[in-house]
Design a protein around this motif. Structure first.
Motif, short mmCIF file in Angstrom:
data_model
loop_
_atom_site.label_atom_id
_atom_site.label_comp_id
_atom_site.label_asym_id
_atom_site.label_seq_id
_atom_site.Cartn_x
_atom_site.Cartn_y
_atom_site.Cartn_z
N ASP A 4 0.82 -1.21 0.00
CA ASP A 4 0.00 0.00 0.00
C ASP A 4 0.86 1.26 0.00
OD1 ASP A 4 -2.33 -1.47 -0.08
OD2 ASP A 4 -2.63 -1.43 2.09
N GLU A 5 2.02 1.18 0.62
CA GLU A 5 2.94 2.31 0.64
C GLU A 5 3.47 2.60 -0.77
OE1 GLU A 5 7.09 3.42 3.00
OE2 GLU A 5 6.08 1.52 3.41
N LEU A 6 3.80 1.56 -1.52
CA LEU A 6 4.26 1.73 -2.90
C LEU A 6 3.17 2.36 -3.75
CD1 LEU A 6 6.33 1.36 -5.19
CD2 LEU A 6 5.41 -0.95 -5.49
N VAL A 7 1.96 1.82 -3.66
CA VAL A 7 0.83 2.34 -4.45
C VAL A 7 0.58 3.81 -4.10
CG1 VAL A 7 -1.66 2.15 -4.83
CG2 VAL A 7 -0.24 0.09 -4.80
N SER A 8 0.58 4.12 -2.82
CA SER A 8 0.34 5.49 -2.37
C SER A 8 1.44 6.44 -2.86
CB SER A 8 0.25 5.51 -0.85
OG SER A 8 0.12 6.81 -0.37
N SER A 9 2.70 5.99 -2.77
CA SER A 9 3.82 6.84 -3.22
C SER A 9 3.74 7.14 -4.70
CB SER A 9 5.15 6.15 -2.91
OG SER A 9 5.33 6.02 -1.53
N ILE A 10 3.40 6.14 -5.48
CA ILE A 10 3.30 6.35 -6.93
C ILE A 10 2.10 7.22 -7.27
CG2 ILE A 10 2.85 5.19 -9.14
CD1 ILE A 10 4.73 2.95 -8.04
N ASN A 11 1.00 7.03 -6.57
CA ASN A 11 -0.18 7.88 -6.81
C ASN A 11 0.08 9.34 -6.42
OD1 ASN A 11 -1.86 5.97 -8.00
ND2 ASN A 11 -2.62 5.26 -6.03
N GLY A 12 1.10 9.57 -5.60
CA GLY A 12 1.48 10.92 -5.23
C GLY A 12 2.35 11.62 -6.26
N LEU A 13 2.79 10.87 -7.28
CA LEU A 13 3.61 11.46 -8.34
C LEU A 13 2.71 12.06 -9.42
CD1 LEU A 13 6.29 8.64 -8.71
CD2 LEU A 13 6.54 10.83 -7.52
N LYS A 14 3.08 13.21 -9.90
CA LYS A 14 2.28 13.90 -10.92
C LYS A 14 2.25 13.10 -12.22
CE LYS A 14 1.69 18.29 -13.22
NZ LYS A 14 2.15 19.64 -13.39
N GLY A 15 1.04 12.88 -12.73
CA GLY A 15 0.86 12.23 -14.02
C GLY A 15 0.88 10.71 -14.01
N LEU A 16 0.93 10.12 -12.80
CA LEU A 16 0.96 8.66 -12.72
C LEU A 16 -0.12 8.11 -11.82
CD1 LEU A 16 4.74 7.73 -12.44
CD2 LEU A 16 3.27 7.60 -14.43
N LYS A 17 -0.46 6.87 -12.05
CA LYS A 17 -1.41 6.14 -11.21
C LYS A 17 -0.84 4.76 -10.95
CE LYS A 17 -5.14 8.82 -11.19
NZ LYS A 17 -5.64 9.43 -10.00
N ALA A 18 -1.21 4.19 -9.82
CA ALA A 18 -0.90 2.80 -9.51
C ALA A 18 -2.14 2.20 -8.88
CB ALA A 18 0.28 2.71 -8.56
N SER A 19 -2.43 0.96 -9.22
CA SER A 19 -3.56 0.28 -8.60
C SER A 19 -3.26 -1.20 -8.48
CB SER A 19 -4.85 0.51 -9.40
OG SER A 19 -4.71 0.01 -10.70
N LYS A 20 -3.93 -1.79 -7.51
CA LYS A 20 -3.76 -3.23 -7.29
C LYS A 20 -4.77 -3.97 -8.16
CE LYS A 20 -4.05 -2.64 -2.75
NZ LYS A 20 -4.12 -2.95 -1.34
N GLY A 21 -4.36 -5.15 -8.63
CA GLY A 21 -5.26 -5.99 -9.41
C GLY A 21 -6.41 -6.49 -8.55
N ILE A 22 -7.55 -6.72 -9.18
CA ILE A 22 -8.72 -7.18 -8.44
C ILE A 22 -8.63 -8.68 -8.16
CG2 ILE A 22 -11.22 -7.46 -8.54
CD1 ILE A 22 -11.27 -4.85 -10.17
N THR A 23 -8.22 -9.45 -9.15
CA THR A 23 -8.17 -10.90 -8.97
C THR A 23 -6.75 -11.43 -8.86
OG1 THR A 23 -8.22 -11.24 -11.36
CG2 THR A 23 -10.33 -11.27 -10.21
N LYS A 24 -5.76 -10.60 -9.11
CA LYS A 24 -4.36 -11.03 -9.03
C LYS A 24 -3.62 -10.15 -8.05
CE LYS A 24 -3.82 -12.53 -13.84
NZ LYS A 24 -3.06 -12.28 -15.06
N ASP A 25 -2.57 -10.69 -7.45
CA ASP A 25 -1.72 -9.93 -6.54
C ASP A 25 -0.68 -9.17 -7.34
OD1 ASP A 25 -3.14 -10.89 -4.39
OD2 ASP A 25 -1.72 -12.49 -3.94
N ILE A 26 -1.16 -8.14 -8.03
CA ILE A 26 -0.33 -7.37 -8.96
C ILE A 26 -0.57 -5.88 -8.76
CG2 ILE A 26 -0.08 -6.79 -11.42
CD1 ILE A 26 -0.43 -9.69 -12.07
N ILE A 27 0.49 -5.12 -8.96
CA ILE A 27 0.38 -3.66 -8.99
C ILE A 27 0.61 -3.22 -10.43
CG2 ILE A 27 1.38 -1.48 -8.20
CD1 ILE A 27 2.37 -3.05 -5.71
N TYR A 28 -0.31 -2.41 -10.94
CA TYR A 28 -0.18 -1.83 -12.28
C TYR A 28 0.22 -0.38 -12.11
CZ TYR A 28 -2.97 -5.87 -13.70
OH TYR A 28 -3.42 -7.15 -13.92
N ILE A 29 1.21 0.06 -12.87
CA ILE A 29 1.65 1.45 -12.85
C ILE A 29 1.48 2.01 -14.26
CG2 ILE A 29 3.56 3.03 -12.37
CD1 ILE A 29 4.68 0.79 -10.53
#
Length: 155
Positions: A4-29
């Protein structure tokens, strides 16, 4: 670094998004102009090296080089974090010296009441944030609290 810290840090960067997969243990950036299926980096929660990271450099449109560099630094920190530490907060028991019978005493709290017990109850643990809160309440006991910490092993 936790997931969650990685996802939050990336979402704090301008112009980028990160989200966790719904059915897989994956982070998409991905760039904020796309959805998660337009990712340029796919990262499994259990990835242990850069060889396990999936890149799609065609989806980098609009991502500034300095922002991409920051993403790669964050992902590198995540990859260097032991897999077990990426998930929930660590749990600890607060153990005191053994009593006359040789049994360790554990500090427990239940319904707002503090007690000592020689039993390792499932609910007699404290998270890192609980312990930090205790340290704020009792700043003169910080060294004692640190000395009492005993990691709880998940079974």
């Amino acid at each position: 670094m936790k997931i969650d810290e990685l996802v939050s840090s990336i979402n704090g960067l301008k112009g980028l998004k990160a989200s966790k997969g719904i059915t897989k243990d994956i982070i998409y950036i991905y760039p904020s102009t796309r959805n998660k299926y337009g990712y340029f980096l796919e990262l499994d929660f259990g990835a242990g090296s850069w060889d396990e990271v999936v890149f799609d450099w065609c989806c980098l449109d609009g991502v500034r080089p300095n922002t991409l560099g920051k993403v790669l630094e964050l992902v590198d920190e995540f990859l260097r974090t032991p897999i077990k530490e990426r998930f929930l907060e660590k749990k600890y028991r607060l153990a005191l010296l053994p009593d006359d019978s040789g049994y360790k005493n554990y500090l427990c709290v239940s319904n707002g009441l503090w007690r000592l017990s020689t039993q390792k109850y499932n609910d007699s643990f404290f998270t890192e944030s609980d312990i930090e809160e205790l340290k704020k309440c009792y700043p003169e006991k910080v060294d004692l609290i640190d000395a009492m910490k005993e990691p709880v092993e998940d079974n």
